[in-house]
Write a protein that holds these residues in place. Sequence first.
Motif, PDB file in Angstrom:
ATOM      1  N   ASN A 186      53.065  35.765  41.817  1.00  0.00           N
ATOM      2  CA  ASN A 186      51.818  36.460  42.184  1.00  0.00           C
ATOM      3  C   ASN A 186      50.714  35.444  42.442  1.00  0.00           C
ATOM      4  N   ARG A 187      49.789  35.812  43.302  1.00  0.00           N
ATOM      5  CA  ARG A 187      48.671  34.912  43.569  1.00  0.00           C
ATOM      6  C   ARG A 187      47.495  35.286  42.664  1.00  0.00           C
ATOM      7  N   CYS A 188      46.843  34.277  42.177  1.00  0.00           N
ATOM      8  CA  CYS A 188      45.718  34.457  41.257  1.00  0.00           C
ATOM      9  C   CYS A 188      44.536  35.072  41.993  1.00  0.00           C
ATOM     10  N   GLU A 189      43.939  36.098  41.401  1.00  0.00           N
ATOM     11  CA  GLU A 189      42.801  36.790  41.993  1.00  0.00           C
ATOM     12  C   GLU A 189      41.590  35.872  42.131  1.00  0.00           C
ATOM     13  N   GLU A 190      41.499  34.858  41.273  1.00  0.00           N
ATOM     14  CA  GLU A 190      40.333  33.978  41.269  1.00  0.00           C
ATOM     15  C   GLU A 190      40.515  32.771  42.188  1.00  0.00           C
ATOM     16  N   CYS A 191      41.581  31.982  41.932  1.00  0.00           N
ATOM     17  CA  CYS A 191      41.735  30.726  42.694  1.00  0.00           C
ATOM     18  C   CYS A 191      42.643  30.871  43.915  1.00  0.00           C
ATOM     19  N   LYS A 192      43.308  32.029  44.018  1.00  0.00           N
ATOM     20  CA  LYS A 192      44.180  32.352  45.150  1.00  0.00           C
ATOM     21  C   LYS A 192      45.463  31.513  45.187  1.00  0.00           C
ATOM     22  N   GLU A 193      45.690  30.693  44.170  1.00  0.00           N
ATOM     23  CA  GLU A 193      46.916  29.890  44.112  1.00  0.00           C
ATOM     24  C   GLU A 193      48.033  30.695  43.434  1.00  0.00           C
ATOM     25  N   PRO A 194      49.314  30.341  43.719  1.00  0.00           N
ATOM     26  CA  PRO A 194      50.419  31.043  43.058  1.00  0.00           C
ATOM     27  C   PRO A 194      50.394  30.827  41.550  1.00  0.00           C
ATOM     28  N   ILE A 195      50.773  31.862  40.837  1.00  0.00           N
ATOM     29  CA  ILE A 195      50.910  31.745  39.385  1.00  0.00           C
ATOM     30  C   ILE A 195      52.365  31.401  39.128  1.00  0.00           C
ATOM     31  N   GLU A 196      52.618  30.138  38.883  1.00  0.00           N
ATOM     32  CA  GLU A 196      53.988  29.644  38.825  1.00  0.00           C
ATOM     33  C   GLU A 196      54.692  30.156  37.585  1.00  0.00           C
ATOM     34  N   SER A 197      56.015  29.994  37.613  1.00  0.00           N
ATOM     35  CA  SER A 197      56.853  30.570  36.559  1.00  0.00           C
ATOM     36  C   SER A 197      56.585  29.961  35.195  1.00  0.00           C
ATOM     37  N   ASP A 198      56.078  28.745  35.165  1.00  0.00           N
ATOM     38  CA  ASP A 198      55.810  28.112  33.882  1.00  0.00           C
ATOM     39  C   ASP A 198      54.377  28.361  33.412  1.00  0.00           C
ATOM     40  N   SER A 199      53.618  29.228  34.153  1.00  0.00           N
ATOM     41  CA  SER A 199      52.250  29.584  33.771  1.00  0.00           C
ATOM     42  C   SER A 199      52.216  31.028  33.280  1.00  0.00           C
ATOM     43  N   LYS A 200      51.225  31.325  32.448  1.00  0.00           N
ATOM     44  CA  LYS A 200      51.064  32.687  31.949  1.00  0.00           C
ATOM     45  C   LYS A 200      50.385  33.536  33.012  1.00  0.00           C
ATOM     46  N   ASP A 201      50.973  34.686  33.315  1.00  0.00           N
ATOM     47  CA  ASP A 201      50.442  35.600  34.332  1.00  0.00           C
ATOM     48  C   ASP A 201      49.742  36.765  33.610  1.00  0.00           C
ATOM     49  N   LEU A 202      48.404  36.852  33.749  1.00  0.00           N
ATOM     50  CA  LEU A 202      47.627  37.944  33.139  1.00  0.00           C
ATOM     51  C   LEU A 202      47.370  39.007  34.207  1.00  0.00           C
TER      52      LEU A 202
END
Length: 284
Positions: free
Chosen positions: A39-55
């Motif tokens: 998913n792309r981050c609503e704030e920075c528009k970058e992908p939320i990678e698999s090793d990052s927490k997706d809120l």
Amino acid sequence: MTTAQFDCQYCTASLLGKKYVLKDDNPYCVSCYDRIFSNRCEECKEPIESDSKDLCYKGRHWHEGCFKCTKCNHSLVEKPFAAKDERLLCTECYSNECSSKCFHCKRTIMPGSRKMEFKGNYWHETCFVCEYCRLPIGTKPLISKESGHYCVPCFEKVFAHYCNFCKKVITSGGITFRDQLWHKECFLCSGCRKELCEETFMSRDDYPFCLDCYNHLYAKKCAGCFKPITGLGDVKFICFQDRQWHSECFNCGKCSVSLVGEGFLTQNEKIFCRKCGSRVDTSI
């Protein structure tokens, strides 16, 4: 799955000895998974990678470090927040921007706290108090004046007038007569007891009477037409000895000429102009 088949579902590269992600029971290398499914981050528009927490909130996604109040920029992770016009706000910023302000203390009425509304303004429950006793009014009846709001007992103690007839409080309206107050429904004819609030009335010995009762009980009768002389409006009358006349009834008993402002003669109960009176045996 055999060792030979343990390849990335997308790029077919071998995953032996490498990190991978399962999606629908299919393995993907980290690079392919992030490119295809992240998913792309609503704030920075970058992908939320698999090793990052997706809120996630209402179908929108953020990096953990990007999940912040759009006004004060403080992190909202594991903290209460609210949304307004697609913006995320911490509770303090939301209250300052969106919540009602107390009419008395001018402070924010926090969401979830009880507030009182009166005539389009808002108060904290503890600020909405009687101006006299200073106790919270809550949902009890109140009476408002320019000086503030009052509970009914305090208003009656400080401001209320009492009806001269029933001795109860007059909360609005009322009639003043002889420097005393009445409820409109208590201001009655002393004779027939009908309401006088919208009637023309007369008084006798400080008691009010409707015209019918006053005329019947007290009004003098015209010696000409024998109807009551009320004295209301522009009515004029003539008095002579113990008799009264409407001015239009004060006429010569023979020729009917008006005697108002003229000399006249009397004989028994009759009055005459000088001309007519000189023809009969008269006494002045």
